[in-house]
Design a protein around this motif. Structure first.
Motif, short mmCIF file in Angstrom:
data_model
loop_
_atom_site.label_atom_id
_atom_site.label_comp_id
_atom_site.label_asym_id
_atom_site.label_seq_id
_atom_site.Cartn_x
_atom_site.Cartn_y
_atom_site.Cartn_z
N LEU A 125 26.97 -5.77 39.53
CA LEU A 125 27.20 -4.43 40.08
C LEU A 125 27.13 -3.38 38.98
O LEU A 125 26.58 -2.29 39.17
CB LEU A 125 28.54 -4.39 40.80
CG LEU A 125 28.67 -5.33 42.01
CD1 LEU A 125 30.08 -5.25 42.60
CD2 LEU A 125 27.62 -5.00 43.07
N LEU A 126 27.69 -3.69 37.81
CA LEU A 126 27.67 -2.75 36.69
C LEU A 126 26.24 -2.51 36.20
O LEU A 126 25.85 -1.39 35.87
CB LEU A 126 28.54 -3.28 35.55
CG LEU A 126 30.05 -3.23 35.78
CD1 LEU A 126 30.78 -4.02 34.71
CD2 LEU A 126 30.54 -1.79 35.80
N LEU A 127 25.43 -3.58 36.16
CA LEU A 127 24.03 -3.43 35.73
C LEU A 127 23.24 -2.58 36.71
O LEU A 127 22.39 -1.77 36.32
CB LEU A 127 23.38 -4.81 35.59
CG LEU A 127 23.84 -5.65 34.39
CD1 LEU A 127 23.36 -7.09 34.53
CD2 LEU A 127 23.32 -5.05 33.08
N LEU A 128 23.51 -2.76 38.01
CA LEU A 128 22.82 -1.96 39.02
C LEU A 128 23.19 -0.48 38.90
O LEU A 128 22.35 0.40 39.10
CB LEU A 128 23.14 -2.49 40.42
CG LEU A 128 22.68 -3.93 40.71
CD1 LEU A 128 23.12 -4.37 42.09
CD2 LEU A 128 21.16 -4.07 40.56
N VAL A 129 24.44 -0.24 38.55
CA VAL A 129 24.87 1.15 38.33
C VAL A 129 24.22 1.70 37.06
O VAL A 129 23.76 2.85 37.03
CB VAL A 129 26.41 1.24 38.23
CG1 VAL A 129 26.85 2.63 37.80
CG2 VAL A 129 27.04 0.88 39.57
N ALA A 130 24.19 0.88 36.02
CA ALA A 130 23.62 1.31 34.73
C ALA A 130 22.17 1.73 34.87
O ALA A 130 21.69 2.61 34.13
CB ALA A 130 23.74 0.18 33.70
N ALA A 131 21.45 1.11 35.80
CA ALA A 131 20.03 1.44 36.00
C ALA A 131 19.84 2.87 36.47
O ALA A 131 18.74 3.42 36.35
CB ALA A 131 19.40 0.47 36.99
N ASN A 132 20.90 3.47 37.00
CA ASN A 132 20.80 4.84 37.51
C ASN A 132 21.53 5.85 36.64
O ASN A 132 21.73 6.99 37.04
CB ASN A 132 21.37 4.90 38.94
CG ASN A 132 20.56 4.07 39.92
OD1 ASN A 132 19.45 4.44 40.28
ND2 ASN A 132 21.10 2.93 40.34
N VAL A 133 21.91 5.42 35.43
CA VAL A 133 22.63 6.30 34.50
C VAL A 133 21.72 6.64 33.32
O VAL A 133 21.05 5.76 32.77
CB VAL A 133 23.91 5.60 33.99
CG1 VAL A 133 24.54 6.40 32.86
CG2 VAL A 133 24.90 5.44 35.14
N THR A 134 21.68 7.90 32.94
CA THR A 134 20.78 8.31 31.86
C THR A 134 21.49 9.01 30.71
O THR A 134 20.85 9.36 29.72
CB THR A 134 19.70 9.27 32.40
OG1 THR A 134 20.33 10.40 33.03
CG2 THR A 134 18.80 8.56 33.40
N ASP A 135 22.80 9.25 30.81
CA ASP A 135 23.52 9.89 29.71
C ASP A 135 24.25 8.85 28.89
O ASP A 135 24.72 7.83 29.41
CB ASP A 135 24.50 10.94 30.23
CG ASP A 135 25.61 10.34 31.08
OD1 ASP A 135 26.77 10.28 30.62
OD2 ASP A 135 25.31 9.90 32.22
N TYR A 136 24.37 9.11 27.58
CA TYR A 136 24.94 8.13 26.65
C TYR A 136 26.40 7.76 26.95
O TYR A 136 26.71 6.56 27.02
CB TYR A 136 24.82 8.64 25.22
CG TYR A 136 25.68 7.89 24.24
CD1 TYR A 136 25.38 6.58 23.88
CD2 TYR A 136 26.83 8.48 23.70
CE1 TYR A 136 26.18 5.87 23.01
CE2 TYR A 136 27.64 7.77 22.82
CZ TYR A 136 27.32 6.47 22.48
OH TYR A 136 28.12 5.77 21.62
N PRO A 137 27.32 8.72 27.14
CA PRO A 137 28.73 8.32 27.34
C PRO A 137 28.92 7.39 28.54
O PRO A 137 29.65 6.40 28.45
CB PRO A 137 29.44 9.67 27.57
CG PRO A 137 28.57 10.68 26.90
CD PRO A 137 27.16 10.19 27.12
N SER A 138 28.25 7.69 29.66
CA SER A 138 28.41 6.85 30.85
C SER A 138 27.81 5.47 30.64
O SER A 138 28.40 4.46 31.02
CB SER A 138 27.76 7.53 32.06
OG SER A 138 28.36 8.78 32.33
N LEU A 139 26.60 5.44 30.05
CA LEU A 139 25.94 4.16 29.83
C LEU A 139 26.74 3.29 28.86
O LEU A 139 26.82 2.07 29.02
CB LEU A 139 24.52 4.36 29.31
CG LEU A 139 23.62 3.11 29.26
CD1 LEU A 139 23.49 2.49 30.64
CD2 LEU A 139 22.24 3.43 28.70
N TYR A 140 27.34 3.92 27.85
CA TYR A 140 28.15 3.17 26.89
C TYR A 140 29.32 2.49 27.60
O TYR A 140 29.57 1.30 27.40
CB TYR A 140 28.69 4.10 25.80
CG TYR A 140 29.60 3.40 24.82
CD1 TYR A 140 29.08 2.71 23.72
CD2 TYR A 140 30.99 3.36 25.02
CE1 TYR A 140 29.92 2.03 22.84
CE2 TYR A 140 31.83 2.68 24.15
CZ TYR A 140 31.29 2.03 23.06
OH TYR A 140 32.13 1.35 22.21
#
Length: 413
Positions: free
Chosen positions: A81-96
């Motif tokens: 679930l976290l990886l699926l969310v990460a695929a839609n995140v483009t900013d550094y703080p959130s992706l970190y």
């Protein structure tokens, strides 16, 4: 379906999940998201942070409270679930943050998958030492296969690689619940927290030889993921000079030669340990790291492709002769009462502290040699080669170990 086939499928998916993004995510973050080297390094360092404590915590939960196969399944499903969310995140703080939590869930599954495999083999009356290695090698096949899929689909610079990983993790998480049950141990048989994280093995630091070995393990551990972090973006930067070259068109295929080499060099370890001993084998590893980085520095995907291929082949020696030989050395030198803890300490020093500092410092080096978005890769790789060379010069003078040949050295699993 036989238990061996079922375990092969589990191990294949276990490393397919990792291989989908580990080699290419750095290129995606630098090329597509325009992250800095420090930002990329810090995201990869989350695996080091997670390795410091999460395998121990999840191991205790599996030992004392819940079935190991259920803990394995839970980790993979939430991680998916976290990886699926990460695929839609483009900013550094959130992706970190997302990748930190994903690392906290994925890193323990490597040991949990082994536990589930050992339990299943034992329940079926099979010899673990003989049966597990041929099963585990399919994990490396899964890692390579994932790299190839992402490459052939043209997703090495796309967030789709995270979707591939997340989908595989979800399937594996559900599949894990079907594996033979491995219930919690009795309390009296459970490992203590100190034992699980390797704290009781810190007594080994009183031994000068072991203290030096563990310290160098940390320094060498810093080199383990550097080419995984920046290999993809390095090859991508040749797209204007060698746009139609194999390395630019298929970076994951070229980089996957490293993993193929790794599977082959594993077979040579018993011979080299018996013939030369741990000190020389470690020296071979350090020198191999020097060559690994230096060949990246002088190679290119065009007329220098053969240098990059040679670097990929050398990676097998650099990685295996340090990781696996080091683990065998710890197994032989540590007191039998704290061997499990000593292995935990070895993991903390290499995949924990080493990987953390390696991610942060390598990112700083990349940024240091980047001007107006243009990276001086030759200086970057030569800096890493110089670091490894410094370790190669110092190591033989301060690590004192007299090798005594044995009749037979068996590769333990």
């Amino acid at each position: 379906m036989s238990i061996k086939v079922r375990l092969i499928a589990m191990n294949f998916l276990q490393f397919f999940v990792w291989g989908s993004w580990l080699i290419s995510l750095g290129g995606y973050m630098i090329v597509t998201l325009n992250f800095t080297g420090v930002e990329v390094g810090s995201i990869f360092s989350t695996m080091g942070i997670a390795s410091l404590f999460m395998p121990a915590i999840m191991g205790i939960i599996a030992d004392r409270f819940y079935n190991a196969e259920r803990v394995l399944g839970f980790c993979h499903i939430v991680g998916a679930l976290l990886l699926l969310v990460a695929a839609n995140v483009t900013d550094y703080p959130s992706l970190y943050i997302i990748m930190l939590f994903n690392s906290m869930l994925y890193m323990p599954t490597i040991a949990l998958a082994n536990t589930v495999s050992y339990n299943a083999l034992e329940k079926n009356g099979l010899d673990i030492v003989k049966s597990f290695p041929p099963i585990r090698v399919w994990g490396t096949v899964g890692f390579i296969f994932a790299m190839w899929i992402v490459d052939f689909l043209g997703w090495t610079k796309s967030a789709n690689q995270l979707l591939v990983s997340g989908g595989a993790a979800l399937i594996l998480g559900l599949y894990s619940f079907t594996m033979p049950k491995r219930p919690p141990l009795k309390i009296k048989d459970s490992r203590s927290l100190a034992n699980s994280v390797g704290l009781d093995a810190f007594v080994l630091f009183k031994n000068r030889k072991m203290a030096i070995f563990f310290i160098f393990s940390m320094f060498l551990g810093a080199a383990l993921q550097i080419t995984n972090l920046f290999g993809g973006s390095f090859l991508d930067d040749f797209k204007t000079v060698y746009p139609d070259s194999f390395g630019v068109q298929h970076p994951n295929l070229l980089l996957s030669i490293s993993q193929i080499s790794e599977t082959l060099f594993i077979l040579t370890i018993p011979f080299f340990l018996q013939k030369f001993g741990i000190k020389k084998v470690m020296m071979f590893s350090i020198i191999a790291w020097v060559l690994r980085f230096a060949l990246f520095g002088i190679g290119n995907p065009g007329d220098g492709l053969y240098l990059l291929v040679l670097s990929m082949i050398i990676y097998g020696m650099a990685f295996d002769f340090f990781n696996i030989s080091g683990s065998l050395f710890v197994e032989r030198e540590a007191d039998p009462k704290i061997r499990a803890s000593a292995q935990g300490l070895f993991m903390i020093m290499t995949n924990g502290l080493g990987a953390f500092f390696g991610g942060i410092l390598s990112g700083w080096v990349v940024d240091h040699f980047t001007t107006n978005g243009i990276r001086d890769w030759q200086s970057i790789w030569f800096s890493f080669a110089g670091y490894a060379l410094l370790l190669a010069i110092i190591f033989p003078f301060i690590f004192k170990y007299n090798h005594v040949k044995e009749e037979k050295i068996r590769l333990s699993h």
